[in-house]
Design an enzyme around this catalytic site. Structure first.
Site, PDB file in Angstrom:
ATOM      1  N   LYS A 178       0.814  -1.224   0.000  1.00 26.48           N
ATOM      2  CA  LYS A 178       0.000   0.000   0.000  1.00 26.48           C
ATOM      3  C   LYS A 178       0.849   1.277   0.000  1.00 26.48           C
ATOM      4  CE  LYS A 178      -4.053  -2.089   2.160  1.00 26.48           C
ATOM      5  NZ  LYS A 178      -5.080  -1.978   3.197  1.00 26.48           N
ATOM      6  N   GLY A 200      -2.996  -0.365  17.956  1.00 31.23           N
ATOM      7  CA  GLY A 200      -2.073  -0.614  16.843  1.00 31.23           C
ATOM      8  C   GLY A 200      -1.611   0.692  16.239  1.00 31.23           C
ATOM      9  N   GLY A 246       0.363   0.498  13.084  1.00 33.20           N
ATOM     10  CA  GLY A 246       0.926   0.136  11.783  1.00 33.20           C
ATOM     11  C   GLY A 246       0.070   0.737  10.674  1.00 33.20           C
TER      12      GLY A 246
HETATM   13  P1  ATR Z   1      -0.136  -3.379   9.406  1.00 29.26           P
HETATM   14  O1  ATR Z   1       0.353  -2.598   8.236  1.00 29.26           O
HETATM   15  O2  ATR Z   1      -0.991  -4.579   9.063  1.00 29.26           O
HETATM   16  O3  ATR Z   1      -0.801  -2.531  10.444  1.00 29.26           O
HETATM   17  P2  ATR Z   1       2.406  -3.404  10.770  1.00 29.26           P
HETATM   18  O4  ATR Z   1       2.782  -2.101  10.200  1.00 29.26           O
HETATM   19  O5  ATR Z   1       3.432  -4.493  10.855  1.00 29.26           O
HETATM   20  O6  ATR Z   1       1.170  -4.062  10.025  1.00 29.26           O
HETATM   21  O7  ATR Z   1       1.805  -3.131  12.235  1.00 29.26           O
HETATM   22  C1  ATR Z   1       1.407  -4.169  13.037  1.00 29.26           C
HETATM   23  C2  ATR Z   1       0.787  -3.614  14.318  1.00 29.26           C
HETATM   24  O8  ATR Z   1       0.439  -4.719  15.152  1.00 29.26           O
HETATM   25  C3  ATR Z   1       1.738  -2.749  15.140  1.00 29.26           C
HETATM   26  O9  ATR Z   1       0.980  -1.796  15.841  1.00 29.26           O
HETATM   27  C4  ATR Z   1       2.347  -3.772  16.099  1.00 29.26           C
HETATM   28  O10 ATR Z   1       2.862  -3.246  17.296  1.00 29.26           O
HETATM   29  P3  ATR Z   1       4.369  -2.636  17.329  1.00 29.26           P
HETATM   30  O11 ATR Z   1       4.303  -1.318  16.653  1.00 29.26           O
HETATM   31  O12 ATR Z   1       4.698  -2.579  18.760  1.00 29.26           O
HETATM   32  O13 ATR Z   1       5.210  -3.644  16.565  1.00 29.26           O
HETATM   33  C5  ATR Z   1       1.124  -4.594  16.405  1.00 29.26           C
HETATM   34  N1  ATR Z   1       1.465  -5.915  16.916  1.00 29.26           N
HETATM   35  C6  ATR Z   1       1.919  -6.983  16.220  1.00 29.26           C
HETATM   36  N2  ATR Z   1       2.097  -8.054  17.035  1.00 29.26           N
HETATM   37  C7  ATR Z   1       1.738  -7.638  18.290  1.00 29.26           C
HETATM   38  C8  ATR Z   1       1.664  -8.275  19.572  1.00 29.26           C
HETATM   39  N3  ATR Z   1       2.024  -9.552  19.735  1.00 29.26           N
HETATM   40  N4  ATR Z   1       1.232  -7.545  20.636  1.00 29.26           N
HETATM   41  C9  ATR Z   1       0.849  -6.248  20.489  1.00 29.26           C
HETATM   42  N5  ATR Z   1       0.893  -5.586  19.303  1.00 29.26           N
HETATM   43  C10 ATR Z   1       1.324  -6.272  18.218  1.00 29.26           C
END
Ligand code: ATR
Length: 277
Positions: free
Chosen positions: A69, A130, A132
């Protein structure tokens, strides 16, 4: 014989799980349009080439999903205002040599909340989990609905602070109180709408939310779909209404369909038939 059908695609990596071909085929059928819509797996380092090949094959438009994206945003030669704010694109239009980038994720989420789940956001307290791409893609649309408060919580506080800095000006203009807080320090208070925009369920780990954020009158929404996540189970055990993100998926597709065909498709029957599967 010349093929008069308009051609479309969804591009991602992985892509085999995508429901977009089914959704667009259903919209087209219902509106008497004969289109061709396929799923295309792009190699991770070949997104630009994949798009240029599709343009030479005279595609009318394409949807873009993970992880492309941001790259689609860079590649577009002009952008809708939602795409500019999210700095991400999920819908492309190929028109007279231009690549126009749109982002329909925010609209998709709002329509699912308001129209399908009868959950209105004005003056409500929202917790967005989140920081991300998924959270960034919808936060402006949430602010635009003028909740009283939007708290952004993430495991890594620095990432949510970056989004807060970007969104502060919009929050002020909509008169919304925008906070960030580390997930582990989430306030012991309930929210009206709690939205999981993390990728936790993809990694088979669990999200540990404080029980107190959920309430009997809350809606706990998970942008993931396809299974009941531990987050949804936790919210249910607290008496909250829960929803996965299938409706958002169909609604964002409906907006892309509108961009390409200037027709607003019915979404309810499509959501129901996908859920039945
Ligand atoms: P996307 O584009 O799908 O949002 P991303 O940019 O990799 O994917 O973001 C993933 C989100 O899920 C982030 O907010 C991540 O938290 P961090 O910024 O701390 O990495 C969150 N996330 C992924 N695994 C997690 C977990 N086990 N516990 C809490 N948050 C998690």
């Amino acid at each position: 014989m010349t093929d008069l059908k308009k051609h479309f695609a969804v591009i991602g990596n992985p892509i085999h799980h995508s429901l977009s071909p089914q959704i667009h085929a259903a919209f087209a059928r219902e509106n008497g349009l004969d289109i061709h819509y396929e799923a295309i797996l792009s190699p991770l380092d070949q997104f630009k080439n994949t798009i240029h090949t599709l343009i030479t094959q005279k595609l009318t438009g394409a949807n873009v999903t993970l992880p492309f994206k941001k790259e689609a945003y860079q590649l577009a030669t002009s952008h809708s205002s939602y795409a500019i704010i999210a700095e991400a694109v999920n819908t492309l239009e190929f028109k007279e040599g231009e690549i126009i980038g749109h982002n329909t994720d925010g609209i998709g989420l709002i329509r699912d909340l308001e129209q399908n789940l009868d959950t209105h956001l004005k003056h409500k307290k929202i917790l967005l989990i989140g920081a991300g791409g998924a959270a960034e893609g919808v936060i402006y649309s949430l602010l635009e609905k003028t909740p009283s408060e939007l708290t952004l919580t993430n495991r890594t506080i620095e990432k949510s602070s970056v989004i807060q800095n970007k969104m502060d000006v919009h929050a002020k203009s909509f008169n919304v109180h925008l906070n960030v807080i580390e997930i582990a320090k989430c306030p012991h208070q309930y929210f009206d709408v709690i939205i999981n925009a993390t990728s936790v369920s993809l990694s088979n780990t669990e999200l540990h939310m404080d029980d107190k954020v959920f309430h009997e009158s809350s809606l706990a929404y998970d942008m993931m779909y396809g299974k009941e996540t531990s987050y949804m189970k936790q919210a249910k055990s607290r008496g909250s209404k829960v929803s996965d993100g299938l409706g958002m998926l169909v609604e964002q597709a409906a907006e892309a369909f509108f961009i390409w065909h200037h027709i607003k498709p019915q979404t309810k029957s499509v959501i129901e038939s996908l859920r039945a599967l």
